[in-house]
Design a protein around this motif. Structure first.
Motif, mmCIF file in Angstrom:
data_model
loop_
_atom_site.group_PDB
_atom_site.id
_atom_site.type_symbol
_atom_site.label_atom_id
_atom_site.label_comp_id
_atom_site.label_asym_id
_atom_site.label_seq_id
_atom_site.Cartn_x
_atom_site.Cartn_y
_atom_site.Cartn_z
ATOM 1 N N VAL A 194 0.427 -1.333 0.290
ATOM 2 C CA VAL A 194 -0.329 0.713 -0.107
ATOM 3 C C VAL A 194 1.018 0.924 0.219
ATOM 4 O O VAL A 194 2.053 1.209 0.874
ATOM 5 C CB VAL A 194 -0.984 0.048 1.676
ATOM 6 N N ASN B 260 -8.294 2.818 0.150
ATOM 7 C CA ASN B 260 -7.466 1.739 -0.236
ATOM 8 C C ASN B 260 -6.313 1.933 0.293
ATOM 9 O O ASN B 260 -5.037 1.705 -0.259
ATOM 10 C CB ASN B 260 -7.829 1.137 -0.883
ATOM 11 N N ARG C 150 -3.357 1.502 -2.843
ATOM 12 C CA ARG C 150 -2.986 -0.329 -3.335
ATOM 13 C C ARG C 150 -4.091 -0.186 -4.721
ATOM 14 O O ARG C 150 -2.633 -0.509 -5.643
ATOM 15 C CB ARG C 150 -4.490 -1.068 -2.290
#
Ligand code: NAD
Length: 254
Positions: free
Chosen positions: A214, A248, A251
């Motif tokens: 990430v 996210n 990501r």
């Protein structure tokens, strides 16, 4: 935490609110002064969370529901409307899957159960809530999809990923069909999130490995999603309709 004074006094229903992202979201809305109804198949767990967050600013009630069952859903939504006199925000958060799987090794019962929990549920609860949302001045539907509904990146469940992709498309239909009534419909797509359940399932090494992929170098916390949903429910998001917000850490970038 961001402050949205307009959310005070509104009524939000959150499914799957006995724990994890749903519980954090119920807490975040109550902190804004939003009255919250916590709907969950774990009625006792939902009551524990509701009792802990009810305060001077906001009421919180727990209502037992099985989001896959039409009668149970109709009853629960009617109970919310009777308790609060209406409904402004619906958050479809209940969902999940039992195990990592392949198409080849998936029994049909597991397929059907997973699709029901993650997709049929959103249809059933939204359909029951629509007449009440139409009477709101700022109706909002927020559906919790998943990064697995956006892209096939990690081992997961094909039934779960397919259902979560379906949630994104159902969100667009809701956005198109309810827009004329002043209701917005949007989704969020969370990455792996450090809920107590996920933390217990993963080793430190797992968590470090996922976090290393990430750009922000950490997994999400439930509050990251709660913040995104507060924004989508707020007046600041009044013209945002039919989108899926990827929460996210970068990501995947759509
Ligand atoms: N945690 C993650 O890593 C992650 C990542 C992406 C998406 N999501 C999605 O976010 C949502 C919440 O995830 P979480 O990890 O906080 O979940 P969780 O498993 O911690 O909580 C899910 C809640 O849903 C309730 N529930 C289960 N079946 C139900 C039913 N039939 N009727 C009513 N309630 C029911 C459970 O009792 C529980 O309280 C889910 O839709 C999940 O798919 C989670």
């Amino acid at each position: 935490m961001a402050n949205y004074p307009e959310l005070a006094g509104r009524v939000a229903v959150i499914t799957g609110a006995a724990q994890g992202i749903g519980a954090a979201t119920a807490r975040a809305f109550a902190q804004q002064g939003t009255h919250v109804a916590l709907l969950d198949i774990d009625g006792a767990g939902a009551k524990k969370v509701a009792d802990a967050i009810a305060g001077d600013k906001a009421r919180a009630v727990a209502i037992h529901v099985d989001v896959t069952d039409e009668t149970s859903v109709e009853r629960a939504v009617a109970a919310v409307a009777a308790e609060f006199g209406g409904l402004d925000v619906l958050i479809n958060c209940a969902g999940g899957y039992g195990r990592l799987a392949t198409v080849e090794d998936m029994p049909i019962e597991e397929w059907d159960r997973t699709i029901a929990l993650n997709l049929r549920s959103v249809f059933l609860v939204s359909r029951a809530a629509i007449p009440h949302l139409k009477r709101s001045k700022a109706g909002r539907i927020i559906n919790v999809s998943s990064i697995t509904g956006r892209q096939v990146t990690v081992a997961s469940s094909p039934a779960y990923g397919s259902a979560k992709a379906g949630v994104i498309q159902l969100t667009r239909f809701l956005a198109q069909q309810l827009g004329p009534d002043g209701i917005t419909s949007n989704a969020i797509a969370p990455i792996t999130t450090l809920t107590p359940r996920v933390a217990a399932l993963r080793t430190e090494a797992d968590i470090e490995r996922i976090a290393s992929l990430v750009p922000l170098r950490r997994l999400a916390e439930p509050e990251d999603h709660a913040q995104a949903m507060l924004f989508l429910a707020s007046d600041a998001a009044a013209y945002i309709n039919g989108v899926t917000l990827d929460v996210n850490g970068g990501r995947i970038m759509m």
